[in-house]
Scaffold this active site. Sequence first.
Site: not given
Length: 364
Positions: A19, A46, A48, A61, A129
């Site tokens: 993450h 993962e 962003d 993020h 994301e």
Amino acid sequence: GHPAFESWETKGRPLILGHRGGSKNYPENTLAAFQDAKANGADGVELDVFLSKDGKVVVFHDEDTKRVCDSETVYTLTETNWDVLKEIPIKTTLEYTNETLHFQRAEHMCLLEDVLEAFKGTGFLINVELKPVKPELHGGAVGVEVAKLIKKHGMEKQTMVVSFDILKLAAMTAEYPNINSGWQYDDEMTQYIGDANCWFEDPTLANEAKFKQDKQGLLRFGMENAVVDRMIGASIVDLETSVMDDNTIEKFHKRGFACGAFTMFPTDLSSVHRKPPSEAAAAYEDGKNIKRGFACGAFTMFPTDLSSVHRKPPSEAAAAYEDGKNILRQLMRRKINWLETDSVASCKKAIPEILEEFKKEQKK
């Protein structure tokens, strides 16, 4: 096929995605963190992304640089050009609610294209994301640019795209439909769909009938039947553990979705509704468990002085690990396809332990 759909067939376990990198050695969402995750055995990461003012897909993020970057000036990602953003160093110490991390050197932001080029052809999975979180009527451009990059590099089988904003996802799918994408559900939504996180603590409480008694039942029905997801052509779903009940994963699987869960063994608890147990709570449960097993006299229950006690109650870190492992065990029983974790190492430790438990259960 896509590896997210085949994790149990190919690996016999869920995929482990770091993450924001899931690294304790390098700052979140940096190329160094992603490379560290791979070196430590993660199956992917993962990350962003925002669209900078000049149209670059930047890996980051937060909406601005205040928390993460070492700069007196606070820059908003979407209002700043990449030439400026790339020069801002990331802090060498990042404080989270559960841990403070120190790094040996200052890293810098990277572009999504840098990440795709670094891992192309390695099989390393990248879950992108789309940010910002807040839905924007004209915010679909980031989805379009991400779709172009994935298509350009031919990395459809190595990427997934998720977002809390269906408009961004719809724009991305319209640009290039051959990408596995899906909506995210987090515990901010529990005020609408019901707080179901009791299911992994006491399955008897996960009685779906109670959700059908009020409007939350209708909204939960919409989530578990992928009403919105199918409208936007989604093929995957990304779920915070607390929005699931005991058959949510099964329902998505029956509709052909691959399911991911976040965030396992969290470092940052600031936006997590359900916290791991404190050291005091863990000591209480430990003492209660011991007390439960005795029908004769025993001393000393719930000790205050541990100086002469050989067997100590669990530390907060040990309790958090066991708590995370308990959630992970329930997710694995239901064949979750991937996990997003702040600690790749904890997942690498817990998953084999749980698989061994499953083997012993089958032999009985």
